[in-house]
Design a protein around this motif. Sequence first.
Motif, short mmCIF file in Angstrom:
data_model
loop_
_atom_site.label_atom_id
_atom_site.label_comp_id
_atom_site.label_asym_id
_atom_site.label_seq_id
_atom_site.Cartn_x
_atom_site.Cartn_y
_atom_site.Cartn_z
N HIS A 66 43.71 30.16 44.95
CA HIS A 66 43.17 30.57 46.24
C HIS A 66 43.78 31.88 46.71
O HIS A 66 43.08 32.72 47.30
N SER A 67 45.06 32.10 46.45
CA SER A 67 45.69 33.36 46.82
C SER A 67 45.05 34.51 46.05
O SER A 67 44.70 35.55 46.63
N GLY A 68 44.89 34.33 44.74
CA GLY A 68 44.27 35.38 43.93
C GLY A 68 42.83 35.63 44.32
O GLY A 68 42.38 36.79 44.36
N TRP A 69 42.10 34.56 44.64
CA TRP A 69 40.69 34.71 45.03
C TRP A 69 40.58 35.48 46.34
O TRP A 69 39.74 36.39 46.47
N VAL A 70 41.40 35.16 47.32
CA VAL A 70 41.36 35.86 48.60
C VAL A 70 41.70 37.34 48.42
O VAL A 70 41.05 38.22 48.98
N ILE A 71 42.73 37.62 47.64
CA ILE A 71 43.15 39.00 47.42
C ILE A 71 42.06 39.79 46.71
O ILE A 71 41.75 40.94 47.08
N ALA A 72 41.45 39.20 45.67
CA ALA A 72 40.38 39.89 44.96
C ALA A 72 39.19 40.14 45.88
O ALA A 72 38.58 41.22 45.85
N ALA A 75 39.93 42.98 48.22
CA ALA A 75 39.94 44.26 47.52
C ALA A 75 38.53 44.80 47.33
O ALA A 75 38.31 46.02 47.31
N LEU A 76 37.54 43.89 47.22
CA LEU A 76 36.16 44.31 46.93
C LEU A 76 35.32 44.51 48.18
O LEU A 76 34.38 45.31 48.15
N VAL A 77 35.59 43.80 49.28
CA VAL A 77 34.70 43.86 50.44
C VAL A 77 35.35 44.47 51.68
O VAL A 77 34.66 44.77 52.64
N SER A 78 36.67 44.66 51.67
CA SER A 78 37.37 45.20 52.83
C SER A 78 37.14 46.71 52.95
O SER A 78 36.53 47.32 52.06
N PRO A 79 37.64 47.35 54.00
CA PRO A 79 37.52 48.82 54.11
C PRO A 79 38.16 49.59 52.97
O PRO A 79 37.94 50.80 52.86
N LEU A 80 38.91 48.92 52.10
CA LEU A 80 39.44 49.60 50.92
C LEU A 80 38.31 50.10 50.03
O LEU A 80 38.46 51.12 49.34
N CYS A 81 37.17 49.42 50.05
CA CYS A 81 36.02 49.83 49.25
C CYS A 81 35.49 51.18 49.71
O CYS A 81 35.45 52.13 48.91
N PRO A 82 35.08 51.36 50.96
CA PRO A 82 34.62 52.69 51.38
C PRO A 82 35.72 53.75 51.36
O PRO A 82 35.45 54.92 51.11
N LEU A 83 36.96 53.35 51.61
CA LEU A 83 38.05 54.31 51.55
C LEU A 83 38.20 54.88 50.15
O LEU A 83 38.59 56.05 49.98
N SER A 84 37.87 54.07 49.13
CA SER A 84 37.98 54.54 47.75
C SER A 84 36.95 55.61 47.42
O SER A 84 37.05 56.28 46.39
N VAL A 85 35.94 55.77 48.29
CA VAL A 85 34.99 56.87 48.11
C VAL A 85 35.63 58.19 48.51
O VAL A 85 35.39 59.24 47.89
N SER A 86 36.51 58.14 49.50
CA SER A 86 37.16 59.36 49.98
C SER A 86 38.40 59.72 49.19
O SER A 86 38.65 60.89 48.93
N LEU A 87 39.19 58.72 48.81
CA LEU A 87 40.50 58.97 48.23
C LEU A 87 40.64 58.32 46.86
O LEU A 87 40.38 57.12 46.70
N PHE A 88 41.10 59.10 45.91
CA PHE A 88 41.45 58.54 44.61
C PHE A 88 42.59 57.54 44.76
O PHE A 88 42.64 56.52 44.06
N ALA A 89 43.52 57.81 45.67
CA ALA A 89 44.64 56.90 45.90
C ALA A 89 44.16 55.52 46.30
O ALA A 89 44.74 54.50 45.91
N ALA A 90 43.08 55.45 47.09
CA ALA A 90 42.54 54.16 47.50
C ALA A 90 41.91 53.44 46.32
O ALA A 90 42.05 52.21 46.17
N ARG A 91 41.20 54.17 45.45
CA ARG A 91 40.62 53.54 44.26
C ARG A 91 41.73 53.05 43.34
O ARG A 91 41.64 51.95 42.77
N ALA A 92 42.80 53.83 43.20
CA ALA A 92 43.93 53.40 42.38
C ALA A 92 44.57 52.14 42.96
O ALA A 92 44.92 51.20 42.23
N ALA A 93 44.71 52.10 44.29
CA ALA A 93 45.28 50.91 44.94
C ALA A 93 44.38 49.70 44.73
O ALA A 93 44.87 48.58 44.51
N GLN A 94 43.07 49.90 44.80
CA GLN A 94 42.13 48.81 44.57
C GLN A 94 42.30 48.24 43.17
O GLN A 94 42.33 47.02 42.97
N HIS A 95 42.44 49.11 42.18
CA HIS A 95 42.63 48.65 40.80
C HIS A 95 43.96 47.94 40.62
O HIS A 95 44.05 46.92 39.91
N VAL A 96 45.00 48.45 41.26
CA VAL A 96 46.31 47.80 41.16
C VAL A 96 46.27 46.41 41.78
O VAL A 96 46.80 45.44 41.22
N VAL A 97 45.64 46.29 42.94
CA VAL A 97 45.55 44.99 43.60
C VAL A 97 44.78 43.99 42.73
O VAL A 97 45.19 42.83 42.57
#
Length: 294
Positions: A66-72, A75-97
């Motif tokens: 459940h912890s892994g499912w919530v985190i995944a 990572a896919l639906v939170s504002p990290l998704c649109p932020l990854s359009v602006s910043l490579f750092a955000a896309r890298a963070a998404q992949h790390v998470v």
Amino acid sequence: MASARIFELPYCGAPPDPAAIWTHWRLDPVVLGVLLGCWLLYVAGRARLVRNGPAAAGGWRSVAFHSGWVIATLALVSPLCPLSVSLFAARAAQHVVLTLVAAPLIAAASPWNAMFSALHVEPSWLARARSGAGRALSNAPLLAAGAFAALVWTWHAPGPYALTFSSVPLYWLMHLSLFASALWLWTALLHGAQTSVPAGLLASVASSVQMGLLGALITLSPRPFYAPHFLTTEAWGYTPLQDQQLGGVIMWVPGCTVFLVVAMIVLARCLAGSAQRDQRTGTAAARAAGVAAQ
């Protein structure tokens, strides 16, 4: 014309306004439906296992899944998704998470038994295939590490990376292939390293080295090479090169550290197992000597 417009914007949409980033959730009903389906399949299967015997279910495994499912999901639906359009750092963070946090938690939970159990019907050929797949997943850490490394390097090369901003299928191919290979690698390291300690140790060290090397190459590059972010970083106070350097560090430090820690754990288990074997051998020899003396 309508179908062509599907690919004009990245899957996560246009670069968001920094002042309104927390309002930009990517609540795609298809993605949410798939995620919810995986969760329901696990919950139903685990409930069936619990009915067959509480010991078969493993409470800590449920927490890990459940912890892994919530985190995944986040990572896919939170504002990290649109932020990854602006910043490579955000896309890298998404992949790390996804690959270094969510994947090992889900792999540690070994949810496959629960998910198969939820299907109720399991003919003999499926049971054999499931058993063979389980052995292949857990007993090939070097192959898993190679697949993971190949995909990480491929999707962070400038060309393939840029393509994921113009093609929704490629965007999801990137995420699914990275996550699947990470699940395979973590399953092999967490469940297969006990039967193949040298291979598990080498896979952990190799993964640490390749993540560190890729992160270092991205961080230390004298020029930016992720074209989708050339015009989107200024609103966030970064130049494209600074954004790339931050993303490289995000990949470099966690990726190198996590796998190095796993390597040390595998080595510690190897040394502990060797000490126990030596102790048993010494005890047996002492008993044999005592019997001979009598």
